[in-house]
Design an enzyme around this catalytic site. Structure first.
Site, PDB file in Angstrom:
ATOM      1  N   ARG A 131      31.826  48.446  48.167  1.00 41.63           N
ATOM      2  CA  ARG A 131      31.345  48.949  46.882  1.00 41.63           C
ATOM      3  C   ARG A 131      29.833  48.723  46.696  1.00 41.63           C
ATOM      4  O   ARG A 131      29.336  48.671  45.584  1.00 41.63           O
ATOM      5  CB  ARG A 131      32.112  48.278  45.738  1.00 41.63           C
ATOM      6  CG  ARG A 131      33.642  48.347  45.857  1.00 41.63           C
ATOM      7  CD  ARG A 131      34.302  48.408  44.503  1.00 41.63           C
ATOM      8  NE  ARG A 131      35.683  47.962  44.451  1.00 41.63           N
ATOM      9  CZ  ARG A 131      36.742  48.644  44.896  1.00 41.63           C
ATOM     10  NH1 ARG A 131      36.569  49.813  45.483  1.00 41.63           N
ATOM     11  NH2 ARG A 131      37.960  48.153  44.760  1.00 41.63           N
ATOM     12  N   LYS A 153      27.647  44.003  37.151  1.00 48.71           N
ATOM     13  CA  LYS A 153      28.808  43.701  37.989  1.00 48.71           C
ATOM     14  C   LYS A 153      28.330  43.664  39.432  1.00 48.71           C
ATOM     15  O   LYS A 153      27.841  44.660  39.965  1.00 48.71           O
ATOM     16  CB  LYS A 153      29.883  44.770  37.808  1.00 48.71           C
ATOM     17  CG  LYS A 153      31.061  44.583  38.746  1.00 48.71           C
ATOM     18  CD  LYS A 153      32.197  45.508  38.395  1.00 48.71           C
ATOM     19  CE  LYS A 153      33.325  45.380  39.393  1.00 48.71           C
ATOM     20  NZ  LYS A 153      34.466  46.220  39.042  1.00 48.71           N
ATOM     21  N   GLU A 210      19.937  46.931  33.941  1.00 44.17           N
ATOM     22  CA  GLU A 210      21.276  47.514  33.758  1.00 44.17           C
ATOM     23  C   GLU A 210      21.759  47.318  32.317  1.00 44.17           C
ATOM     24  O   GLU A 210      22.321  48.222  31.702  1.00 44.17           O
ATOM     25  CB  GLU A 210      22.282  46.848  34.713  1.00 44.17           C
ATOM     26  CG  GLU A 210      22.254  47.378  36.138  1.00 44.17           C
ATOM     27  CD  GLU A 210      22.995  48.698  36.288  1.00 44.17           C
ATOM     28  OE1 GLU A 210      23.439  49.262  35.270  1.00 44.17           O
ATOM     29  OE2 GLU A 210      23.122  49.187  37.424  1.00 44.17           O
ATOM     30  N   CYS A 230      36.298  53.430  43.469  1.00 40.92           N
ATOM     31  CA  CYS A 230      36.249  53.445  42.011  1.00 40.92           C
ATOM     32  C   CYS A 230      36.009  54.838  41.444  1.00 40.92           C
ATOM     33  O   CYS A 230      35.799  54.987  40.231  1.00 40.92           O
ATOM     34  CB  CYS A 230      35.150  52.504  41.524  1.00 40.92           C
ATOM     35  SG  CYS A 230      35.412  50.813  42.076  1.00 40.92           S
ATOM     36  N   LYS A 235      29.599  39.736  35.706  1.00 39.56           N
ATOM     37  CA  LYS A 235      30.786  39.475  36.523  1.00 39.56           C
ATOM     38  C   LYS A 235      30.380  39.362  37.972  1.00 39.56           C
ATOM     39  O   LYS A 235      29.652  40.236  38.424  1.00 39.56           O
ATOM     40  CB  LYS A 235      31.759  40.641  36.328  1.00 39.56           C
ATOM     41  CG  LYS A 235      32.956  40.628  37.205  1.00 39.56           C
ATOM     42  CD  LYS A 235      33.801  41.833  36.928  1.00 39.56           C
ATOM     43  CE  LYS A 235      34.849  41.889  38.018  1.00 39.56           C
ATOM     44  NZ  LYS A 235      35.395  43.189  38.168  1.00 39.56           N
ATOM     45  N   CYS A 261      39.750  52.577  40.705  1.00 40.75           N
ATOM     46  CA  CYS A 261      40.112  51.982  42.005  1.00 40.75           C
ATOM     47  C   CYS A 261      41.589  51.606  42.108  1.00 40.75           C
ATOM     48  O   CYS A 261      42.152  51.606  43.194  1.00 40.75           O
ATOM     49  CB  CYS A 261      39.219  50.801  42.332  1.00 40.75           C
ATOM     50  SG  CYS A 261      39.368  49.408  41.205  1.00 40.75           S
ATOM     51  N   SER A 316      38.951  36.645  39.780  1.00 43.50           N
ATOM     52  CA  SER A 316      40.112  36.176  40.532  1.00 43.50           C
ATOM     53  C   SER A 316      39.761  35.104  41.570  1.00 43.50           C
ATOM     54  O   SER A 316      40.479  34.126  41.712  1.00 43.50           O
ATOM     55  CB  SER A 316      40.782  37.369  41.214  1.00 43.50           C
ATOM     56  OG  SER A 316      39.849  38.075  42.020  1.00 43.50           O
ATOM     57  N   CYS A 375      38.599  52.187  35.112  1.00 38.64           N
ATOM     58  CA  CYS A 375      38.104  52.379  36.474  1.00 38.64           C
ATOM     59  C   CYS A 375      39.140  53.202  37.222  1.00 38.64           C
ATOM     60  O   CYS A 375      40.255  53.382  36.748  1.00 38.64           O
ATOM     61  CB  CYS A 375      37.874  51.044  37.175  1.00 38.64           C
ATOM     62  SG  CYS A 375      36.880  51.193  38.695  1.00 38.64           S
ATOM     63  N   TYR A 435      41.626  34.144  33.750  1.00 35.73           N
ATOM     64  CA  TYR A 435      43.059  34.017  34.014  1.00 35.73           C
ATOM     65  C   TYR A 435      43.576  32.667  33.513  1.00 35.73           C
ATOM     66  O   TYR A 435      44.779  32.453  33.446  1.00 35.73           O
ATOM     67  CB  TYR A 435      43.329  34.188  35.515  1.00 35.73           C
ATOM     68  CG  TYR A 435      42.828  35.527  36.013  1.00 35.73           C
ATOM     69  CD1 TYR A 435      43.564  36.684  35.799  1.00 35.73           C
ATOM     70  CD2 TYR A 435      41.580  35.647  36.630  1.00 35.73           C
ATOM     71  CE1 TYR A 435      43.095  37.924  36.203  1.00 35.73           C
ATOM     72  CE2 TYR A 435      41.096  36.878  37.050  1.00 35.73           C
ATOM     73  CZ  TYR A 435      41.852  38.016  36.821  1.00 35.73           C
ATOM     74  OH  TYR A 435      41.373  39.241  37.208  1.00 35.73           O
ATOM     75  N   ARG A 490      42.124  42.259  44.220  1.00 32.41           N
ATOM     76  CA  ARG A 490      42.498  43.481  44.952  1.00 32.41           C
ATOM     77  C   ARG A 490      43.923  43.372  45.475  1.00 32.41           C
ATOM     78  O   ARG A 490      44.601  44.369  45.684  1.00 32.41           O
ATOM     79  CB  ARG A 490      41.467  43.769  46.042  1.00 32.41           C
ATOM     80  CG  ARG A 490      40.143  44.162  45.366  1.00 32.41           C
ATOM     81  CD  ARG A 490      38.977  44.352  46.305  1.00 32.41           C
ATOM     82  NE  ARG A 490      37.759  44.569  45.521  1.00 32.41           N
ATOM     83  CZ  ARG A 490      36.544  44.616  46.029  1.00 32.41           C
ATOM     84  NH1 ARG A 490      36.370  44.484  47.328  1.00 32.41           N
ATOM     85  NH2 ARG A 490      35.492  44.814  45.253  1.00 32.41           N
TER      86      ARG A 490
HETATM   87  C1  PBG Z   1      37.928  47.353  38.881  1.00 29.49           C
HETATM   88  C2  PBG Z   1      37.820  45.896  38.692  1.00 29.49           C
HETATM   89  C3  PBG Z   1      37.757  44.876  39.659  1.00 29.49           C
HETATM   90  C4  PBG Z   1      37.793  43.676  38.957  1.00 29.49           C
HETATM   91  C5  PBG Z   1      37.823  43.994  37.612  1.00 29.49           C
HETATM   92  N1  PBG Z   1      37.824  45.363  37.472  1.00 29.49           N
HETATM   93  C6  PBG Z   1      37.771  44.945  41.119  1.00 29.49           C
HETATM   94  C7  PBG Z   1      36.639  45.436  41.905  1.00 29.49           C
HETATM   95  O1  PBG Z   1      35.599  45.837  41.391  1.00 29.49           O
HETATM   96  O2  PBG Z   1      36.810  45.484  43.118  1.00 29.49           O
HETATM   97  C8  PBG Z   1      37.810  42.305  39.568  1.00 29.49           C
HETATM   98  C9  PBG Z   1      38.392  41.239  38.701  1.00 29.49           C
HETATM   99  C10 PBG Z   1      38.708  39.971  39.407  1.00 29.49           C
HETATM  100  O3  PBG Z   1      38.368  39.759  40.581  1.00 29.49           O
HETATM  101  O4  PBG Z   1      39.343  39.136  38.755  1.00 29.49           O
HETATM  102  N2  PBG Z   1      36.840  47.986  39.416  1.00 29.49           N
END
Ligand code: PBG
Length: 332
Positions: free
Chosen positions: A226, A204, A242, A139, A257, A131, A283, A129, A322, A214
């Site tokens: 986004r 996603k 998708e 991104c 995700k 970002c 996260s 990515c 994690y 972030r």
């Molecule tokens: C990159 C990406 C993100 C995450 C994984 N790859 C952030 C986003 O899309 O803003 C998030 C992973 C997480 O929150 O643990 N685009």
């Protein structure tokens, strides 16, 4: 026999589900879902420097690591039974095109080489990515406040190729641009990387649960959000579309995700396509459990294993989490 259906099915002593919940051994015999360490993927945030191990404030227990420390962390994860890592990069410089993303000397590429050299059996997956690499935190390539689809795909192709050149086993595009899986597949094949697999972030969602990430990756968008490329949390049929597109374009593994708020989506994808399916416990899901546990409001270990079990039960083959090391240690 009595005419009362409740009396006949519940209270006459023939059907008693509790018989199979009586002991640990019986419960283990009839358990339908297992979480095993080799089903887990451990995300690592890699930065420049040496001996760097910087804890992420909103994700206690998660660190930004220099390459040497990432190698050490991965080796410890292997000892715990975790066999796969997912790498994110923290570049030294950012610009509007995310130039550092396909720099062979950048932290992710250096980490891939070091990890594979230290342990060729470790499965090394890279997040593809822009970002983390763009000054505006979006991104892709931005013009007039919008993320341009095809210009971004062209950059992502370069990034994926550079990860494959470094030795990545699997590349994982997380941008949600249209057509990027096919473009990456073609480019990898043309470069002789036909054995490198693609795990696409297929469904996603545009989620508030990425907040702490972030922080960890310093990748919050400077303006806007986004929503023009990530999915609307209200939609599930669209997730199937998708996934169908990504599989058609050559994805080997598809991902949903976040995980826990989208168990129905995981379930439907697994039922419909029967393909290798991953779920990312993101996260915010991690931080929620950590914060509640820090307050003494729930038992972290139990809540962690219960959430991972639920994600597996919904149909995920692979869980990116994690908690990978913590969970693996509890499971062996
Ligand atoms: C990159 C990406 C993100 C995450 C994984 N790859 C952030 C986003 O899309 O803003 C998030 C992973 C997480 O929150 O643990 N685009």
């Amino acid at each position: 026999m009595t005419d009362d259906p409740i009396a006949s099915t519940t209270f006459d002593g023939r059907q008693r589900p509790r018989r199979l919940r009586r002991t640990d051994a019986i419960r283990a015999l009839v358990r339908e879902t297992d979480v095993r360490p080799h089903k887990l993927v451990y995300p690592l945030f890699v930065c420049d420097g040496t001996h760097v191990r910087r804890e992420v404030a909103s994700m206690p227990g998660v660190f930004q690591l220099s390459v040497d420390e990432a190698v050490r962390e991965a080796a410890n994860a292997r000892t715990d039974g975790v066999q796969a890592v997912l790498l994110f990069g923290l570049p030294a410089r950012k610009d509007d095109r995310g130039s550092a993303a396909d720099d062979a000397a950048a932290p992710v590429q250096a980490a891939v080489r070091a990890l594979k050299q230290a342990d060729d059996d470790l499965v090394v997956i890279t997040d593809v990515c822009l970002c983390e690499y763009t000054s505006h935190g979006h991104c892709g390539i931005v013009a007039d406040g919008d993320v341009l689809n095809n210009d971004t795909v062209a950059r992502l192709v370069d990034v994926a190729r550079s990860h494959a050149d470094a030795g990545a086993d699997i590349v994982a595009p997380s941008d949600m641009m249209d057509g990027r899986v096919g473009a990456i597949r073609d480019a990898l094949d043309a470069a002789g990387h036909d054995r490198v697999a693609i795990m696409s972030y297929a469904a996603k969602y545009c989620s508030a649960f990425y907040g702490p990430f972030r922080d960890a990756a310093a990748s919050a968008p400077v303006f806007g959000d986004r929503r023009t490329h990530q999915m609307d949390p209200a939609n599930a049929d669209e997730a199937l579309r998708e996934v169908a597109l990504d599989l058609e374009e050559g994805a080997d593994i598809v991902m949903v995700k976040p995980a826990l708020p989208y168990l129905d989506v995981i379930h439907r994808i697994k039922q419909e396509f029967g393909c290798p399916t991953a779920a990312y416990q993101v996260s915010g899901e991690y931080a929620m459990l950590k914060a509640a546990a820090a307050n003494g409001w729930l038992d972290l270990s139990q809540a962690m294993l219960e959430s991972l079990t639920s994600i597996r039960r919904a149909g995920a083959d692979i869980i990116i989490t994690y908690f990978a090391r913590d969970a693996a240690r509890r499971l062996t």
